[in-house]
Design an enzyme around this catalytic site. Structure first.
Site, PDB file in Angstrom:
ATOM      1  N   ASP A  17       0.779  -1.233   0.000  1.00  0.00           N
ATOM      2  CA  ASP A  17       0.000   0.000   0.000  1.00  0.00           C
ATOM      3  C   ASP A  17       0.813   1.286   0.000  1.00  0.00           C
ATOM      4  OD1 ASP A  17      -1.771  -2.036   0.537  1.00  0.00           O
ATOM      5  OD2 ASP A  17      -2.701  -1.058   2.249  1.00  0.00           O
ATOM      6  N   GLU A  26       1.842  -8.823  11.744  1.00  0.00           N
ATOM      7  CA  GLU A  26       1.557  -8.497  10.343  1.00  0.00           C
ATOM      8  C   GLU A  26       2.876  -8.270   9.585  1.00  0.00           C
ATOM      9  OE1 GLU A  26      -0.790  -4.950   9.906  1.00  0.00           O
ATOM     10  OE2 GLU A  26      -1.003  -5.196   7.743  1.00  0.00           O
TER      11      GLU A  26
HETATM   12  C1  DGY Z   1      -5.921  -1.170   4.427  1.00  0.00           C
HETATM   13  O1  DGY Z   1      -7.032  -0.769   4.730  1.00  0.00           O
HETATM   14  O2  DGY Z   1      -4.880  -0.851   5.013  1.00  0.00           O
HETATM   15  C2  DGY Z   1      -5.790  -2.146   3.377  1.00  0.00           C
HETATM   16  O3  DGY Z   1      -4.491  -2.544   3.166  1.00  0.00           O
HETATM   17  C3  DGY Z   1      -6.414  -1.694   2.108  1.00  0.00           C
HETATM   18  O4  DGY Z   1      -6.646  -2.867   1.450  1.00  0.00           O
END
Ligand code: DGY
Length: 431
Positions: free
Chosen positions: A162, A389
């Site tokens: 992201d 994570e």
């Molecule tokens: C988040 O909301 O952080 C997700 O990675 C988007 O998919």
């Protein structure tokens, strides 16, 4: 059965919602696309049928144009933003309107290959084949308008990475003005300094609102966005899935589907070469709006090893990873890049899913030692820090969400790989 194995299974079962698995409680309370496909690999070690169901559930929410959305909002949950009302995609079961790395083809081939129930595997793989192929076709129809063999992502969330440095320059073209006021939820579940900044969130939201205003019409989105990036990692996953699906389709006698997927894989593998940087010893993203490579040494360019790239390229990637010099591999940004941040989402930390795909690709290229070094580092990280994570590549500190599903799934995969290496000791354990 080791304690690590038992702990991983416990997390997968705890996050199981019957027909799909949430990535983690609180932070991610729905079904995510590539999380699910990689989760299925973990599930296959103790419940093959449940593993198939994970992917089938995802594909039950495929759009009629072939796209497979990145989130399926199975049940309401106010703890996540942006929720279904923001996406407003008009689906019977709400979904987001963007996609994610197409790892399903790889996953179903692996489920099929390792299945002990061969009859079930053939039936369930055969049913998924045309659906996954339709998704691959959707990519080339909607995200590769010039037919170059590589597809663009139109939102950083599509990459799964992201907040990578890769997006910064292209993302600067995305406006921050005019978006509806919003309250983030992610920073209530995870430390804000480990998550994307507000400025990034504003731009994420601008793109969502922009695409929503275009009625999520995938035939219009590519031309209408200031953010079009060709990511080597994303493309490598699609290419590998297409190649694996072609093999699987051949085995199952589905020759038309095999030929179609083979063509995507062959063309994509050749086109990937245009992203290679000899100076950096890895692949780079290309900003399709500018037509220029992006000077950012992220794990996306290392993940390209997951595709059937030339052996010399894979060997160079292994050296580049070695050169990072971090205690734990694989950092998501080169540590000597001034933009590297050791604990910020996708700007430095380690993800086990990325490690797994790189390790798999290196092993396929004959680099068993380099692959085993990643396996060993990944398992050391979990023994040191548990099932987070993501992780600080220097200290191993756990970051982001806790009791994380795909981390647990990858642990089961790595344990199986480590067993394989030990039962056939050879150069694979040398780093
Ligand atoms: C988040 O909301 O952080 C997700 O990675 C988007 O998919």
């Amino acid at each position: 059965m080791t304690d690590l194995y038992r702990a991983a299974v416990e997390i997968l079962q705890e996050n199981d919602r019957g027909s799909y698995t949430i990535p983690t409680k609180g932070l991610y309370p729905f079904q995510w696309n590539w999380d699910s496909c990689l989760t299925a690999l973990g599930q296959s070690h103790f419940d093959e049928s449940r593993a198939w169901t994970e992917i089938e559930t995802l594909f039950a929410h495929q759009w009629s144009d072939g796209m497979v959305p990145h989130i399926v909002f199975h049940t309401p949950d106010d703890g996540y933003f942006p929720g279904p009302d923001v996406w407003a995609t008009g689906r019977p079961v709400p979904t987001s309107g963007i996609t994610q790395p197409a790892v399903a083809g790889f996953a179903i081939r692996r489920l099929f290959d390792r299945a002990t129930d061969r009859g079930q595997a053939a039936t369930r793989a055969r049913a998924l084949l045309p659906k996954v192929t339709a998704w691959h076709r959707w990519f080339f129809q909607n995200r590769d308008p010039e037919g170059e063999g590589l597809v663009a992502i139109l939102h950083p969330w599509e990459s799964g990475r992201d907040n990578s440095v890769d997006w910064d320059d292209a993302f600067a073209r995305v406006p921050t003005e005019g978006i509806a006021p919003y309250t983030r939820r992610d920073t209530q579940h995870a430390a804000p300094e480990h998550r994307p900044t507000k400025e990034h969130y504003d731009r994420y939201l601008w793109l969502v609102e922009h695409f929503r205003a275009l009625n999520w019409d995938n035939t219009r989105l590519h031309a209408a966005t200031p953010f079009q990036v060709v990511d080597p990692g994303f493309n490598a996953i699609l290419i590998r899935s297409a190649a694996d699906l072609a093999d699987l389709a051949e085995t199952l006698g589905e020759l038309g589907l095999a030929a179609e997927n083979r063509a995507y894989a062959t063309r994509g593998t050749a086109a990937l070469e245009s992203l290679w940087s000899e100076d950096h010893g890895q692949y780079l993203c290309r900003d399709r709006v500018l037509g220029a490579l992006i000077d950012s040494r992220s794990s996306g360019g290392l993940l390209a090893a997951f595709a059937p790239i030339p052996a010399a390229r894979a060997a160079r990637i292994a050296q580049t990873i070695e050169g990072h010099g971090t205690r734990f591999r694989v950092a998501s940004q080169a540590p000597d890049d001034p933009r590297f941040q050791v604990q910020r989402y996708w700007r430095g930390p380690v993800w086990l899913v990325v490690n797994y795909m790189i390790a798999d690709g290196l092993a396929r290229s004959g680099l068993a030692g380099a692959s085993a070094a990643i396996t060993r580092s990944s398992l050391d990280l979990i023994r040191t820090s548990g099932f987070a994570e993501y992780y600080d590549p220097r200290s191993g500190e756990p970051l982001g969400g806790v009791r994380f599903t795909w981390t647990a799934a990858m642990v089961l995969e790595f344990l199986a790989l480590a067993d394989l290496c030990q039962s056939a000791p050879d150069e694979r354990w040398e780093s």
